[in-house]
Each structure stands twice: as structure tokens, then as C-alpha cells.
Design an enzyme around this catalytic site. Sequence first.
Site, mmCIF file in Angstrom:
data_model
loop_
_atom_site.group_PDB
_atom_site.id
_atom_site.type_symbol
_atom_site.label_atom_id
_atom_site.label_comp_id
_atom_site.label_asym_id
_atom_site.label_seq_id
_atom_site.Cartn_x
_atom_site.Cartn_y
_atom_site.Cartn_z
ATOM 1 N N CYS A 1 0.793 -1.229 0.000
ATOM 2 C CA CYS A 1 0.000 0.000 0.000
ATOM 3 C C CYS A 1 0.828 1.282 0.000
ATOM 4 O O CYS A 1 0.285 2.366 -0.114
ATOM 5 C CB CYS A 1 -0.963 -0.032 1.181
ATOM 6 N N HIS B 1 -3.431 7.652 6.346
ATOM 7 C CA HIS B 1 -3.604 6.365 5.668
ATOM 8 C C HIS B 1 -5.027 5.903 5.997
ATOM 9 O O HIS B 1 -5.744 5.479 5.119
ATOM 10 C CB HIS B 1 -2.545 5.376 6.127
ATOM 11 N N HIS C 1 -9.824 1.943 -0.168
ATOM 12 C CA HIS C 1 -8.378 1.803 -0.036
ATOM 13 C C HIS C 1 -7.864 1.343 -1.390
ATOM 14 O O HIS C 1 -8.114 0.218 -1.809
ATOM 15 C CB HIS C 1 -8.061 0.780 1.058
#
Lengths: 398, 267
Positions: A163, A293, A327
Site C-alpha cells: 500500500c 492512511h 483503499h
Amino acid sequence: MGTGLAIHRYTVTSAFGRGLAAHRAGLMSGRSGLSAHALADGSPCAIGRVAGLEDVAMPASLARYDCRNNRLALLALEADGFAESVAAAIRILGAGGVGVVVGTSTSGIGATEAAYRAPAFAERGALAADFPYRETHNVFSCGDFCRRYLGAKGPALVVSTACSSSAKAFGVAARLIASGTCRAVVVGGVDSLCDTTLYGFHSLGLLSPTGPRPFSADRDGIAIGEAGGFALVGPADVFGARGGLYLAGVGDSADAYHMTAPHPEARGACAAIAAALGGAGWRPEDVDYVHLHGTGTLHNDAAEDLGLAHMGLAAAPASSTKGAVGHTLGAAGICGAALVGLAMDAGYLPGTANTGARDPSFHSNLLLSGRPGAIRRALVNTFGFGGSNCTLALEWRP
Amino acid sequence: MIAYIAGWGVLGPGLPDAETAGAILAAEGAYRDGVARAPIAAGLSPNEARRCPATARYALDVGQQALRAAGWDPGEVPTVLASGSGDLEISDKNCRSLAQAAIALSPTLFHNSVHNAAGGYWGIATGSRAATISLSAYDESFAAGLLEALMTLGTARRCLLIAYDLPAPGALAAVRKVPVPFAAALALTSERPAGPVARLSWRWGPQDLEAEAPMAEPALEALRAANPAARSLPLLQALSARQPRTVSWTYPADGALRVAVAFEESR
């Protein structure tokens, strides 16, 4: 590392739509672009799907690169005239002066997933020799497609650190330019919906049944979104000095703790934030906004909140856009950078779509709703599997 | 731009470690093909060692060889991990699970499927929280990793490059031909170490007629061509033979990374 690199052009395509205007409208509306989805066993979840990928036609010369991930790359490159801006840069700098660094986590593995389900695979027990593994499934496929599509002939590589992939790609770009290897770099991030990530996060119990509520007390997981984004970065003077978005620093670190769980004291996150601040030459109180995040999982959000507090950033306005676009995994860094660029340009502090109230045990200055407000200096946090962290320091120069 | 080699590591067929490989690569005709020894993944807890995939084991083995040779504490050393294809054994298992009517993906295989799994295990094994990146440029991944490691020395004192690729399992063997396993690591520094040392001067430039330097011996040339990480062999041979030479790697686009290797005595 200190960079002070200009982000001359940028674009993003996600569940909010194609290009910057759709994202500016989406960001300021406070709405979520996610939709309900069900896995094969009936488990509900939410996803952020990019509309229209099924209709993308690949150029004939790149037909072997046809897969959902590269279609998304193409759609994103064509938004906001980005590919044309790269063509203009190549005319000025020469194709050899322009590098391509793309972040992705799963590349085009969806093509192999589909091929394994085909009856031919069961009969043969193997993929056919003409299956385009190199052009679809392989990690480098996405970077290879982009460099061929754009005609850039500087170094091309793919960063794949889960990520944090496309955030770390900015670091490579800064080094390519600082070392004189390139005069400008196309930084990208592309990750598309595939079963590996949907069922993989499901197997870890990390998919929210309804949609992510980042930093809320009742948060119960993530929604996977797909997105593609690109930025053309170079020294300020390469295309003529101008105001706008700048990359002021990149902070890179490892957790050295666990493959999926964040360090409980957020040591890796703190190291990344400290390195980004150090590279930019900022103190914590200089930061006007933190793009979290903020995935919406129990442990990640708690560690990030703790990290911000440790780093003296508890007072900085902060929000997560994961409830808005999902995400986007390897594309999270470029998405964050583009959304922050838009927020800076609009003079708007984005809210946390989908979250009703902050976890009362948290310390961060979480923005639930967006509101007008100037952002000059911002951080973008990305933390990935393998304890792979990267924080970007972005600056708006008038 | 200048960098020094403080140590290196290798693991592949007939090349079990840097010391043995150094002698083999320095002597003409000494190379014998063989089966690569099993990699050693030191520093992991029994639980982590059980979960650690083969790709990460190869990475840990050669990385730890290079750091031992350099005498460095891993804590402050940024890492660059380069692999053309990552872990195809895991891709294969995951895609098989996803093709079943009732899908049950293994959580461990899922988190080990990320391209940076080896980088993650490196951090867990060594405790290093230094910057780390994992990349791919398909068959040119070693050159891409070397370029990134050399550029990292612009701001960092030290950098560890680890390159590895393993053979694809049967179902993918026809579409990704990597017949043998290979891994190599270089401990690079911008500060000249004491003692005799190999010095690298590097630059990126357009390709010219200078072809990629093959290995003179057919068996070593076959190995070089067989695995993206084995594209390191011309450099490892120069280091072993202490032979000044220029090694170049052509790159997927129209460029080339050129590295001139020179040897300096103690000072």
C-alpha cells in the site's frame, strides 16, 4: 530526503470518476463513491469501482497488455490531458530524459486468476504458452505499458511495496532527478479490483461488511477501491518556474515487526513521518493538514493515531478519504497526493466521508466534515503489508 | 558517480556462497553446474521462519552474506530488493484457490504474495527500520535495482541491494521461463572502506553499440541468461577476479546502466 520537486501536472481516476474535476466535486461533496458488493459466499463488502473499464480499447500495438489494470492505467493517463502533457515534456526534454516509475501491488494478476478458471486450464493443468504473463500479470507490466504508451525512454521500473507503492515511487523519482539520470519523471500508481485482494483481505477478516469508517470507534475494516493516478515531476525550472504543488520530502521506513500488523507503538510510522518532516525541513507545527492512511481497520488506525501524537501532530487537521474512494492499495500514495493537491488548490480541508464520530480514545484532530481552509504544507501517510511505510511532504507554493 | 563495494553475497546452482563463488569465478573453467543449496533465513522466530516463503529465504541468505562480509550492522542500512517476478509459487497457489467453487484463500499466502514480502521478512529478521523498496523491471530487474541502490547513496551512506528470482511452478513455467534459482546481494557504500576495495563509477546513458557483456564461459553465460538476478554475474566475476572492466546492462527502454569497476589498494 529534501527534494523541492515541482509536480507539474497530476491526474487521478477512481470511484469518484475520471480526472481532477470529478475528484474536486467528490471531495467537496463529502459523499462516498463506494458501492455495495457481495463475495461468492454471500459475504457483504463495499468496493470502489471505476466505471467504464469494460469499454476501454487498448491500442492495437499494445493488445497483449490488455487487462483490467492496464485499462485503468490508460484511462487515467488520458484524463486531464495528462498523456499530452507528457508528450509535450518529451518534445522539450527528449524521450531519454523522461523516466517512468509506477507503483502497483497486484498489477494485472486478474488476468491469471481468470485463466486459471477457464476450462482449458483444468484440461491442460497449465497456462498456454501464448498467455501474456509478461504483459499482464507480471509486476512490471504496468510500468512497461505506461512507458510504451507514453513513448518515454528514460529508466522505467515498478515499485511494489503493497500500500505504500506509489508513495515510494515519488522517492525513486526524486533520486532519478537528483542523480541527473532523468530531467523529468512520470510517477504513477495503478491498482485494480481483483479476487486476490478481495478474498485475501476477506481471509484476514479485514473487509468491512458495510464500508470503512476510518478513525471511528465502531470501525470494522476496509473497502478496496481501484484507482489510477499520475504525476509529472521535475525541477521547478525545467518547464519554467511556477506556483502550485511541490514534493518537499519523502520519508521511507520499515516497521521490522510483522507482515500485516502495524508496530503497536507505531515506530515505523513515526520514522517515516520524521524522515518526511526532516527532508522538507519542517517542524510538526508547520503542517496544515495530514491525509491519513486511515484505512478503517482496528489496529492500523490506532497505530496511526498514536504515531501522529508521538510526532507532535495531534493538533494538525487530519482526515481519511478511504470512505470516499476506498483503499486503493498500491495507488493510495498517488491518490492521496492528487487529492491533497486539489484540496490545496481549492483552499478546502477535506472531511472523513462515512465516519460519524471520532474514536473517543484517539488524540488526532480528525475532520469529520470538510470546510474551507488554506493548506500550504501537508503530509500524506501510506503504510503497507510487510511493514512498508512512506510519508510524502507536499507543499503549495503561490 | 562513485560507490564502493563493501561485501557481496550469492546463491545459485554451483555458487553456494560468496567465498566459494569468488574462487570459482576468478579461475577460468572452474564453474560446475549443480543444485543450489537450501537458503538460510537467519534471525526469524520459529513462527516467522515457518511462514517465510522461499523467495524471502533466498533474499535473507544473500543479504546476510553481504552484510557479514561488510561487517555492517543492518539497522541503519537501507535496502533495495529487486525481483523480476516475485513469488510465482504463491501466485499459483492463490489463483488455484480462487478458481475453486468455494473460495478459501490462505491468509498467510495472501500476505506473503506481496512483492515486498522478502523486504518485510528482512526487516523482521534484522530489526532494521531503515528505508526499504521492492521493485521489478522484468528481466532487467537487477540493473533497475542496482541503479536505485546507487542513487540511494546520494543521500544515504550505505545501501544493500538484494536481487532474487526463483523458477515458476509447472502451471506458469511455459509463460515465465526461469529454469534455475538465483540470488545475489551487494553491500554498497559512498564512503571508502579501509583496505583494498572495488570502486564503481556509474552513469546512465543512451544505448550504443556496446553490447551487454556476456560471460566468456558458456556454462556461466547460460546461467546469466537463465535468471534475472544472474544478470549480476559479469559484475560478480569482475569483483572475484579483481579485473578492472566496464559492465553494462541495457535497459527495457533505450538506455543502459554502465558501471566501470576499478580496484584500489589499501590506504
